[in-house]
Design a protein around this motif. Structure first.
Motif, PDB file in Angstrom:
ATOM      1  N   ALA A  32     -15.554  10.633  -5.562  1.00 29.78           N
ATOM      2  CA  ALA A  32     -14.409  11.208  -4.725  1.00 29.78           C
ATOM      3  C   ALA A  32     -13.325   9.901  -4.791  1.00 29.78           C
ATOM      4  CB  ALA A  32     -14.694  11.784  -3.483  1.00 29.78           C
ATOM      5  N   LEU A  33     -13.811   8.829  -4.494  1.00 28.89           N
ATOM      6  CA  LEU A  33     -12.857   7.779  -4.560  1.00 28.89           C
ATOM      7  C   LEU A  33     -12.074   7.602  -6.105  1.00 28.89           C
ATOM      8  CD1 LEU A  33     -11.596   5.150  -3.331  1.00 28.89           C
ATOM      9  CD2 LEU A  33     -13.479   3.939  -4.089  1.00 28.89           C
ATOM     10  N   ILE A  34     -12.904   7.634  -6.834  1.00 33.42           N
ATOM     11  CA  ILE A  34     -12.320   7.376  -8.334  1.00 33.42           C
ATOM     12  C   ILE A  34     -11.323   8.532  -8.472  1.00 33.42           C
ATOM     13  CG2 ILE A  34     -12.565   7.337 -10.805  1.00 33.42           C
ATOM     14  CD1 ILE A  34     -13.279   4.700  -9.045  1.00 33.42           C
ATOM     15  N   ASP A  35     -11.673   9.824  -8.154  1.00 37.13           N
ATOM     16  CA  ASP A  35     -10.848  10.959  -8.101  1.00 37.13           C
ATOM     17  C   ASP A  35      -9.447  10.837  -7.556  1.00 37.13           C
ATOM     18  OD1 ASP A  35     -12.674  12.277  -9.746  1.00 37.13           O
ATOM     19  OD2 ASP A  35     -13.357  13.464  -8.192  1.00 37.13           O
ATOM     20  N   GLU A  36      -9.686  10.282  -6.138  1.00 36.00           N
ATOM     21  CA  GLU A  36      -8.554   9.902  -5.109  1.00 36.00           C
ATOM     22  C   GLU A  36      -7.508   9.060  -5.854  1.00 36.00           C
ATOM     23  OE1 GLU A  36      -7.366   8.234  -0.793  1.00 36.00           O
ATOM     24  OE2 GLU A  36      -9.532   8.413  -1.442  1.00 36.00           O
ATOM     25  N   MET A  37      -8.077   7.979  -6.644  1.00 33.17           N
ATOM     26  CA  MET A  37      -7.339   7.163  -7.146  1.00 33.17           C
ATOM     27  C   MET A  37      -6.743   7.403  -8.462  1.00 33.17           C
ATOM     28  SD  MET A  37      -8.409   3.364  -9.041  1.00 33.17           S
ATOM     29  CE  MET A  37      -9.419   4.148 -10.438  1.00 33.17           C
ATOM     30  N   ASN A  38      -7.350   8.329  -9.132  1.00 35.24           N
ATOM     31  CA  ASN A  38      -6.515   9.068 -10.301  1.00 35.24           C
ATOM     32  C   ASN A  38      -5.599   9.910  -9.679  1.00 35.24           C
ATOM     33  OD1 ASN A  38      -8.287   7.987 -12.213  1.00 35.24           O
ATOM     34  ND2 ASN A  38      -9.937   9.744 -12.256  1.00 35.24           N
ATOM     35  N   ALA A  39      -5.778  10.719  -8.844  1.00 36.28           N
ATOM     36  CA  ALA A  39      -4.605  11.766  -8.248  1.00 36.28           C
ATOM     37  C   ALA A  39      -3.508  11.036  -7.560  1.00 36.28           C
ATOM     38  CB  ALA A  39      -5.343  12.772  -7.227  1.00 36.28           C
ATOM     39  N   ALA A  40      -3.741   9.580  -6.882  1.00 35.79           N
ATOM     40  CA  ALA A  40      -2.678   9.236  -6.387  1.00 35.79           C
ATOM     41  C   ALA A  40      -1.795   8.315  -7.398  1.00 35.79           C
ATOM     42  CB  ALA A  40      -3.366   7.910  -5.679  1.00 35.79           C
ATOM     43  N   TRP A  41      -2.172   8.162  -8.711  1.00 37.17           N
ATOM     44  CA  TRP A  41      -1.318   7.707  -9.664  1.00 37.17           C
ATOM     45  C   TRP A  41       0.038   8.094  -9.707  1.00 37.17           C
ATOM     46  CZ3 TRP A  41      -2.060   3.008 -12.232  1.00 37.17           C
ATOM     47  CH2 TRP A  41      -1.228   2.779 -13.179  1.00 37.17           C
ATOM     48  N   GLY A  42       1.050   7.360  -9.660  1.00 32.57           N
ATOM     49  CA  GLY A  42       2.265   8.072  -9.643  1.00 32.57           C
ATOM     50  C   GLY A  42       3.019   7.661  -8.326  1.00 32.57           C
ATOM     51  N   ASP A  43       2.276   7.533  -7.109  1.00 33.96           N
ATOM     52  CA  ASP A  43       2.717   7.427  -5.887  1.00 33.96           C
ATOM     53  C   ASP A  43       2.218   5.946  -5.302  1.00 33.96           C
ATOM     54  OD1 ASP A  43       2.871   7.211  -3.041  1.00 33.96           O
ATOM     55  OD2 ASP A  43       2.556   9.535  -2.799  1.00 33.96           O
ATOM     56  N   ALA A  44       3.028   4.975  -5.306  1.00 32.03           N
ATOM     57  CA  ALA A  44       2.547   3.605  -5.003  1.00 32.03           C
ATOM     58  C   ALA A  44       1.824   3.313  -3.829  1.00 32.03           C
ATOM     59  CB  ALA A  44       3.670   2.578  -5.076  1.00 32.03           C
ATOM     60  N   ASP A  45       2.275   4.080  -2.564  1.00 29.35           N
ATOM     61  CA  ASP A  45       1.555   4.000  -1.400  1.00 29.35           C
ATOM     62  C   ASP A  45       0.338   4.837  -1.439  1.00 29.35           C
ATOM     63  OD1 ASP A  45       3.861   2.844   0.323  1.00 29.35           O
ATOM     64  OD2 ASP A  45       4.687   4.587  -0.103  1.00 29.35           O
ATOM     65  N   ALA A  46       0.149   5.920  -1.994  1.00 27.78           N
ATOM     66  CA  ALA A  46      -1.230   6.599  -2.074  1.00 27.78           C
ATOM     67  C   ALA A  46      -2.098   5.946  -2.960  1.00 27.78           C
ATOM     68  CB  ALA A  46      -0.759   7.950  -2.577  1.00 27.78           C
ATOM     69  N   TYR A  47      -1.674   5.254  -3.898  1.00 31.94           N
ATOM     70  CA  TYR A  47      -2.455   4.707  -4.803  1.00 31.94           C
ATOM     71  C   TYR A  47      -2.939   3.220  -4.115  1.00 31.94           C
ATOM     72  CZ  TYR A  47      -4.107   1.923  -9.000  1.00 31.94           C
ATOM     73  OH  TYR A  47      -4.856   1.622 -10.049  1.00 31.94           O
ATOM     74  N   GLY A  48      -2.017   2.434  -3.340  1.00 30.44           N
ATOM     75  CA  GLY A  48      -2.327   1.336  -2.574  1.00 30.44           C
ATOM     76  C   GLY A  48      -3.302   1.720  -1.520  1.00 30.44           C
ATOM     77  N   ALA A  49      -3.416   2.998  -0.969  1.00 34.90           N
ATOM     78  CA  ALA A  49      -4.454   3.366   0.024  1.00 34.90           C
ATOM     79  C   ALA A  49      -5.805   3.214  -0.334  1.00 34.90           C
ATOM     80  CB  ALA A  49      -3.652   4.783   0.509  1.00 34.90           C
TER      81      ALA A  49
END
Length: 148
Positions: free
Chosen positions: A12-29
Motif C-alpha cells: 500500500a505504501l509503494i502504491d501510495e508513492m506511485n500514485a503521489a508522483w506528480g504532486d510534490a506535497d503528496a509525494y513528500g508525505a
C-alpha cells in the motif's frame, strides 16, 4: 502484527508513492520528516521538505505528466517497526505502454512505522542497466568458482 499484514501495508505504501508522483506535497508525505533520499543521478535530499522542494520543479517541468511505476521485488521485516524494501520500476512519459528503458531503476528503502503508518526513512534510487545486472548476477559468480 503478522508478515501478511506488513506485506499488505508495504504494498500500500509503494502504491501510495506511485500514485503521489506528480504532486510534490503528496509525494513528500510518504517519507519521514528526517528522510534521506538519494536520487537516480546521485543527488541527495535530507528531510521531507527538501524532498518536496527538489521534486516540485521536476513535476512542474521535465517530469510533468509522467507516471511512476514501481513494484516490490523483495522485503524483509527487520523488527516490528522497520523493514527493508527493494523495488523496481521506472517512469512513463506520454502515452508509453511501458517505462522507458532509460528511466528504469531499482530502489532500496528503509521503511519505518511512523505512528500508525509506514513511511520511507531512507531511499536509494539506482539506474537499472540490464547488461551490468546480467554480468553482476550471472557471470561474476561463475568467475568466482574455485579452479578458474
Amino acid at each position: 502484527m503478522g508478515t501478511s499484514t506488513v506485506e499488505t501495508e508495504l504494498h500500500a505504501l509503494i502504491d501510495e508513492m506511485n500514485a503521489a508522483w506528480g504532486d510534490a506535497d503528496a509525494y513528500g508525505a510518504v517519507f519521514t520528516e528526517d528522510a534521506d533520499y538519494v536520487t537516480f543521478f546521485g543527488g541527495r535530499a535530507r528531510g521531507r521538505q527538501e524532498i518536496i522542494d527538489s521534486h516540485r520543479p521536476l513535476f512542474e517541468g521535465a517530469m510533468r505528466n509522467s507516471r511512476l511505476e514501481g513494484r516490490i521485488d523483495s522485503f524483509a521485516v527487520l523488527s516490528p517497526d522497520v523493514a527493508l524494501v527493494h523495488t523496481a520500476g521506472g517512469l512513463r512519459k506520454g502515452k508509453g505502454e511501458r517505462p522507458s528503458h532509460r528511466a528504469g531503476s531499482v530502489q532500496t528503502m528503509v521503511v519505518v512505522k511512523d505512528g500508525e503508518r509506514w513511511r520511507i526513512r531512507a531511499f536509494q534510487n539506482t539506474k537499472y542497466q540490464p547488461l551490468t545486472a546480467f554480468l553482476t548476477n550471472r557471470v561474476a559468480p561463475l568467475m568466482a568458482k574455485p579452479g578458474r
